[in-house]
Structures are given as C-alpha cells and as structure tokens.
Design a protein around this motif. Sequence first.
Motif, PDB file in Angstrom:
ATOM      1  N   MET A 351     -13.851 -10.777  -3.632  1.00 43.13           N
ATOM      2  CA  MET A 351     -12.791 -11.764  -3.856  1.00 43.13           C
ATOM      3  C   MET A 351     -11.893 -12.014  -2.647  1.00 43.13           C
ATOM      4  SD  MET A 351     -13.417 -12.736  -6.888  1.00 43.13           S
ATOM      5  CE  MET A 351     -11.980 -13.777  -7.144  1.00 43.13           C
ATOM      6  N   ILE A 352     -11.972 -11.180  -1.625  1.00 47.07           N
ATOM      7  CA  ILE A 352     -11.105 -11.322  -0.464  1.00 47.07           C
ATOM      8  C   ILE A 352     -11.967 -11.428   0.784  1.00 47.07           C
ATOM      9  CG2 ILE A 352      -9.156 -10.359   0.835  1.00 47.07           C
ATOM     10  CD1 ILE A 352      -8.516  -8.611  -1.586  1.00 47.07           C
ATOM     11  N   ALA A 353     -11.603 -12.349   1.658  1.00 48.55           N
ATOM     12  CA  ALA A 353     -12.351 -12.506   2.902  1.00 48.55           C
ATOM     13  C   ALA A 353     -12.274 -11.220   3.719  1.00 48.55           C
ATOM     14  CB  ALA A 353     -11.792 -13.667   3.716  1.00 48.55           C
ATOM     15  N   PRO A 354     -13.396 -10.780   4.291  1.00 49.26           N
ATOM     16  CA  PRO A 354     -13.402  -9.530   5.053  1.00 49.26           C
ATOM     17  C   PRO A 354     -12.599  -9.630   6.337  1.00 49.26           C
ATOM     18  CG  PRO A 354     -15.488 -10.663   5.326  1.00 49.26           C
ATOM     19  CD  PRO A 354     -14.721 -11.427   4.291  1.00 49.26           C
ATOM     20  N   GLY A 355     -12.182  -8.456   6.833  1.00 51.85           N
ATOM     21  CA  GLY A 355     -11.459  -8.401   8.093  1.00 51.85           C
ATOM     22  C   GLY A 355     -10.033  -7.948   7.914  1.00 51.85           C
ATOM     23  N   PRO A 356      -9.267  -7.918   9.003  1.00 56.46           N
ATOM     24  CA  PRO A 356      -7.876  -7.433   8.943  1.00 56.46           C
ATOM     25  C   PRO A 356      -6.946  -8.447   8.297  1.00 56.46           C
ATOM     26  CG  PRO A 356      -8.429  -8.127  11.167  1.00 56.46           C
ATOM     27  CD  PRO A 356      -9.696  -8.223  10.379  1.00 56.46           C
ATOM     28  N   ARG A 357      -6.020  -7.957   7.515  1.00 55.90           N
ATOM     29  CA  ARG A 357      -5.013  -8.812   6.874  1.00 55.90           C
ATOM     30  C   ARG A 357      -3.673  -8.117   6.987  1.00 55.90           C
ATOM     31  NH1 ARG A 357      -6.025 -12.268   2.422  1.00 55.90           N
ATOM     32  NH2 ARG A 357      -4.117 -13.351   1.808  1.00 55.90           N
ATOM     33  N   ARG A 358      -2.707  -8.787   7.575  1.00 56.98           N
ATOM     34  CA  ARG A 358      -1.372  -8.209   7.721  1.00 56.98           C
ATOM     35  C   ARG A 358      -0.595  -8.432   6.436  1.00 56.98           C
ATOM     36  NH1 ARG A 358       4.004  -9.251  10.912  1.00 56.98           N
ATOM     37  NH2 ARG A 358       4.413  -7.168  11.751  1.00 56.98           N
ATOM     38  N   VAL A 359      -0.042  -7.350   5.891  1.00 58.98           N
ATOM     39  CA  VAL A 359       0.694  -7.436   4.633  1.00 58.98           C
ATOM     40  C   VAL A 359       2.013  -6.689   4.787  1.00 58.98           C
ATOM     41  CG1 VAL A 359      -1.431  -7.548   3.283  1.00 58.98           C
ATOM     42  CG2 VAL A 359      -0.334  -5.332   3.657  1.00 58.98           C
ATOM     43  N   ARG A 360       2.909  -6.931   3.841  1.00 60.41           N
ATOM     44  CA  ARG A 360       4.171  -6.201   3.794  1.00 60.41           C
ATOM     45  C   ARG A 360       4.221  -5.406   2.506  1.00 60.41           C
ATOM     46  NH1 ARG A 360      10.426  -7.779   3.338  1.00 60.41           N
ATOM     47  NH2 ARG A 360      11.244  -6.088   4.613  1.00 60.41           N
ATOM     48  N   ILE A 361       4.475  -4.116   2.606  1.00 61.23           N
ATOM     49  CA  ILE A 361       4.489  -3.240   1.437  1.00 61.23           C
ATOM     50  C   ILE A 361       5.785  -3.446   0.656  1.00 61.23           C
ATOM     51  CG2 ILE A 361       4.381  -0.861   0.636  1.00 61.23           C
ATOM     52  CD1 ILE A 361       3.049  -0.175   3.340  1.00 61.23           C
ATOM     53  N   MET A 362       5.651  -3.771  -0.628  1.00 62.09           N
ATOM     54  CA  MET A 362       6.823  -3.976  -1.475  1.00 62.09           C
ATOM     55  C   MET A 362       7.053  -2.831  -2.454  1.00 62.09           C
ATOM     56  SD  MET A 362       7.977  -6.787  -0.357  1.00 62.09           S
ATOM     57  CE  MET A 362       9.132  -7.396  -1.562  1.00 62.09           C
ATOM     58  N   ALA A 363       5.987  -2.152  -2.841  1.00 61.27           N
ATOM     59  CA  ALA A 363       6.108  -1.069  -3.813  1.00 61.27           C
ATOM     60  C   ALA A 363       5.113   0.027  -3.483  1.00 61.27           C
ATOM     61  CB  ALA A 363       5.874  -1.586  -5.234  1.00 61.27           C
ATOM     62  N   ILE A 364       5.526   1.256  -3.735  1.00 57.50           N
ATOM     63  CA  ILE A 364       4.680   2.427  -3.543  1.00 57.50           C
ATOM     64  C   ILE A 364       4.777   3.253  -4.819  1.00 57.50           C
ATOM     65  CG2 ILE A 364       4.189   4.443  -2.112  1.00 57.50           C
ATOM     66  CD1 ILE A 364       5.831   3.093   0.129  1.00 57.50           C
ATOM     67  N   ASP A 365       3.626   3.581  -5.417  1.00 56.84           N
ATOM     68  CA  ASP A 365       3.617   4.316  -6.676  1.00 56.84           C
ATOM     69  C   ASP A 365       2.642   5.479  -6.600  1.00 56.84           C
ATOM     70  OD1 ASP A 365       5.227   2.609  -8.781  1.00 56.84           O
ATOM     71  OD2 ASP A 365       4.052   1.186  -7.612  1.00 56.84           O
ATOM     72  N   GLY A 366       2.950   6.536  -7.342  1.00 55.32           N
ATOM     73  CA  GLY A 366       2.066   7.679  -7.360  1.00 55.32           C
ATOM     74  C   GLY A 366       2.236   8.497  -8.614  1.00 55.32           C
ATOM     75  N   ASP A 367       1.508   9.623  -8.661  1.00 58.01           N
ATOM     76  CA  ASP A 367       1.581  10.516  -9.808  1.00 58.01           C
ATOM     77  C   ASP A 367       1.498  11.953  -9.322  1.00 58.01           C
ATOM     78  OD1 ASP A 367      -1.087  10.764  -9.102  1.00 58.01           O
ATOM     79  OD2 ASP A 367      -1.833   9.582 -10.782  1.00 58.01           O
ATOM     80  N   ASN A 368       0.845  12.802 -10.105  1.00 62.14           N
ATOM     81  CA  ASN A 368       0.712  14.208  -9.742  1.00 62.14           C
ATOM     82  C   ASN A 368      -0.198  14.429  -8.544  1.00 62.14           C
ATOM     83  OD1 ASN A 368       0.901  13.607 -12.629  1.00 62.14           O
ATOM     84  ND2 ASN A 368       1.060  15.799 -12.940  1.00 62.14           N
ATOM     85  N   SER A 369      -1.073  13.467  -8.291  1.00 67.19           N
ATOM     86  CA  SER A 369      -2.168  13.675  -7.354  1.00 67.19           C
ATOM     87  C   SER A 369      -1.851  13.140  -5.963  1.00 67.19           C
ATOM     88  CB  SER A 369      -3.428  12.989  -7.879  1.00 67.19           C
ATOM     89  OG  SER A 369      -3.280  11.578  -7.782  1.00 67.19           O
ATOM     90  N   GLN A 370      -2.866  13.187  -5.108  1.00 65.05           N
ATOM     91  CA  GLN A 370      -2.743  12.674  -3.749  1.00 65.05           C
ATOM     92  C   GLN A 370      -3.017  11.171  -3.669  1.00 65.05           C
ATOM     93  OE1 GLN A 370      -1.937  14.078  -0.808  1.00 65.05           O
ATOM     94  NE2 GLN A 370      -1.746  16.222  -1.384  1.00 65.05           N
ATOM     95  N   LYS A 371      -3.326  10.543  -4.793  1.00 64.50           N
ATOM     96  CA  LYS A 371      -3.603   9.108  -4.779  1.00 64.50           C
ATOM     97  C   LYS A 371      -2.289   8.321  -4.824  1.00 64.50           C
ATOM     98  CE  LYS A 371      -8.241   9.179  -6.765  1.00 64.50           C
ATOM     99  NZ  LYS A 371      -8.854   8.800  -5.481  1.00 64.50           N
ATOM    100  N   VAL A 372      -2.168   7.360  -3.922  1.00 61.13           N
ATOM    101  CA  VAL A 372      -0.965   6.532  -3.821  1.00 61.13           C
ATOM    102  C   VAL A 372      -1.370   5.067  -3.912  1.00 61.13           C
ATOM    103  CG1 VAL A 372       0.976   5.856  -2.359  1.00 61.13           C
ATOM    104  CG2 VAL A 372       0.190   8.232  -2.374  1.00 61.13           C
ATOM    105  N   LYS A 373      -0.660   4.324  -4.759  1.00 59.25           N
ATOM    106  CA  LYS A 373      -0.927   2.893  -4.910  1.00 59.25           C
ATOM    107  C   LYS A 373       0.081   2.096  -4.099  1.00 59.25           C
ATOM    108  CE  LYS A 373      -0.864  -0.845  -8.337  1.00 59.25           C
ATOM    109  NZ  LYS A 373      -0.590  -1.196  -9.743  1.00 59.25           N
ATOM    110  N   LEU A 374      -0.410   1.255  -3.204  1.00 61.29           N
ATOM    111  CA  LEU A 374       0.426   0.363  -2.414  1.00 61.29           C
ATOM    112  C   LEU A 374       0.343  -1.043  -2.997  1.00 61.29           C
ATOM    113  CD1 LEU A 374      -0.725   1.389   1.192  1.00 61.29           C
ATOM    114  CD2 LEU A 374       1.084   2.418  -0.184  1.00 61.29           C
ATOM    115  N   THR A 375       1.486  -1.685  -3.192  1.00 57.90           N
ATOM    116  CA  THR A 375       1.500  -3.076  -3.640  1.00 57.90           C
ATOM    117  C   THR A 375       2.121  -3.937  -2.550  1.00 57.90           C
ATOM    118  OG1 THR A 375       1.765  -2.394  -5.956  1.00 57.90           O
ATOM    119  CG2 THR A 375       2.247  -4.684  -5.424  1.00 57.90           C
ATOM    120  N   PRO A 376       1.301  -4.707  -1.818  1.00 57.83           N
ATOM    121  CA  PRO A 376       1.865  -5.600  -0.811  1.00 57.83           C
ATOM    122  C   PRO A 376       2.635  -6.742  -1.450  1.00 57.83           C
ATOM    123  CG  PRO A 376      -0.466  -5.165  -0.401  1.00 57.83           C
ATOM    124  CD  PRO A 376      -0.165  -4.681  -1.787  1.00 57.83           C
ATOM    125  N   ALA A 377       3.464  -7.384  -0.645  1.00 55.62           N
ATOM    126  CA  ALA A 377       4.211  -8.543  -1.117  1.00 55.62           C
ATOM    127  C   ALA A 377       3.241  -9.624  -1.591  1.00 55.62           C
ATOM    128  CB  ALA A 377       5.088  -9.100  -0.010  1.00 55.62           C
TER     129      ALA A 377
END
Length: 383
Positions: A351-377
């Motif tokens: 669904m997204i064109a391949p290659g680099p995409r510059r984004v701005r991080i608006m939200a960072i979420d996590g839980d007990n684990s080492q997995k972190v969810k980034l939500t760009p603007a």
Amino acid sequence: MVVAPEFRVFIGNMVTGSITADLPVASLSWGIRLNGAGAIDITTKALSEELRSKDLRNITATKKNYLAVAYGDTILEAGPIWKKHYDVNTGVLKLGAEGLWSILDKIKALNWAQIVGGMAVTRTSLDFTGLSLGGVAREYVRVSIFANPHNPGLPIVLPAVAETGSNERHHKGYELPYLGDLLRKLTQVEDGPDIAFRPRYNAADLTRIEWVMTHGSTASPLLYQVGADWVWDGTTEESGVSGIGVAEDATGMADRVWQPGAGSELEMKLASAQDLDLILNAEYPWTEADAASKDVEDQGILQAHANAGMAAARRPIETWDTTVQASTNPILGEYEPGDFAMIIVPDDHPMIAPGPRRVRIMAIDGDNSQKVKLTPAPMPAGV
C-alpha cells in the motif's frame, strides 16, 4: 506477563514530585503524545511482597499522586492517577493515569491578582501583549498556577523568561477558560508552537521528579530533535522494524473551510479559506467543512484557524503505525513525539510506495515488552 527489566514504574506526590514507591507490575501500557497527555495503565498485585509494608491506599490516592514509567534513565510519561480499581477476588489493583496536561485541563486560567484584590471574577481579565505565542503559553501557566494563592503548585520548570513577539491574547473572567484548553488552542493556529511538559528526574534530588515546560519559538515553532533524522530501515531485519501499517481517510477533505467565530446571526465573526487545485486539475467533486471557534473575537486569529484548517483538508489523510524494537538503535528514550524520522519502506509493501519517507512522530506507545509503536503525523496521501 514479564515486564522488560529496562522499564521502571513508580508513583509519587503530584505537588512535591517526591517518589514514594516503585511498583511491581503484572501488566503495563503507556503512551506519549505531542501537545497532549499520554496514558499510563498498570495492574499490580496489591498483596505482593514488595507492597505489603506500604500504605498502598494513601500512596495510590487518585489526583494526589502521579504514576510514572521510565525506560533506563528517561521518564517516558508521568502524570496524575485518575482511576483506581481493586478486585477483591483476584487481589489485582488497576491504576490509570495521564500526563501532566490532563491536570491543566482542570485548572481555570484567571487573573488571580485582580481576584485577590477584590474584583469580581466576571469583571477580571487576562491580557498579554508583546509576546510570542510560546511566551503567551508560559504566562498562561505562570498566572494560572503560580499566581493562585490557593494552588499549592506543581513541580513545573517554566522557561526562564517569556519570549517576546507581536502576539496578544485577551480573556474575560466570565469566560472561565481552562488552562489546558488555552494552551491547546495556541498549538492549533497557523504557525502555532508545540508545547510540552516533559518529565525528568530532579538533578539535585533524584528522589523527586519535575516537569519541564518547553515550547517552540517564533522562528522555529516545532519541537524536535537536534541533529539528523532518526532512521528506521524496514528493508533490513537488524533495524528492529517489524511492520508498517497504513490507513487512509478522506472524510475531512474540503475545498473551502468556514471558520465561524464569536457573535450570532448578522454580528457573527467569520473567516474562510479555499484551495481549488483538485477542483480545477484533478476532477474532484466540491466539498466544504466548518469548525466553529465561537469564543474567538479577533479576526486575525480566526483567519489563522481557517488557514490551518484548509491546509489540513487539501488531501486525504494517510496515517501510519510502525512497530520497532525499544532496544534497537535508536533506543527508546532517545526519541520523543515531535521528532523527525526517516522510515525506509520495503519493496514488497502493498500500500505504500517503497523507499525513504520523512515523517514526524506524533505518538509513541508501548507495553510490557520491547515492542514500541510509532505513530507519525497524519500526512497527505500519496505524497
């Protein structure tokens, strides 16, 4: 469920910032937001060995105490505990907290000097001139919290001085505005500054925490990292990127945005902005949108809201969510909401064109684990 050992969850007093106890948690979810409060939710065993000697009822008292989550030496989020639930059958205690902004949403912005002087609240006014929007934000906080003789205060570190500029704001006492709402509105006008209350350990006393207020300047209204963009490379396993999801939403698209302001009927203030690019060049149908700012009387401020609304309504909105590893460079705690990142999309993404995409991080979420969810603007689709 085991909590990754790099995480620390603790509680303390909102007024003094003093840390009262570390909590052994069975489950944890946390989030950080730009220009707003992140949420922290935990469960713990109330009768655990670590808590048996604690006055758990008092040290978890809602509103009085904060809940904080740290990763390594960085406090990710901290703020007042608003909800508490103890299950007598399981012995599980659940705590729900939100970042500092959540308590600012419950504090009125009033001219306490005038009130203490005997003026009726409805006749008082807050008047700020010759300041940047960030300078106005600082003064909102100073007057609302530190000038209120009834407020015991919060461990907020204000900018040393109020930044000067060409902006002004005026608020009548009878409006009874909330501090958090006034701050939020400053971030939403055209070229409005980011505003953050970032928790940290007090350098002079590590048994206390404090919240540092920062804001963007007139020259650079955004808050973001110093130096190069953070990089997450979805084309290599070593990068820690485990997925890039995407959603597209056109419900907010418009070719003209109307911005009603204060007043009614013939006396109502009104601003608007339009962009005909898609109508003239891409065979799109015409749509309109409005967003009332009924408390705004200044035509210039109203137009700034309309311009910002039109900028956001030009294209469908594409929203990503990217999952990364906390312990893989860049390390969790190094990056914050507002920072810029380069996400490299793999060739096989459907669904997204391949290659680099510059984004701005608006939200960072996590839980007990080492997995972190980034939500760009949210970004215009297809750009």
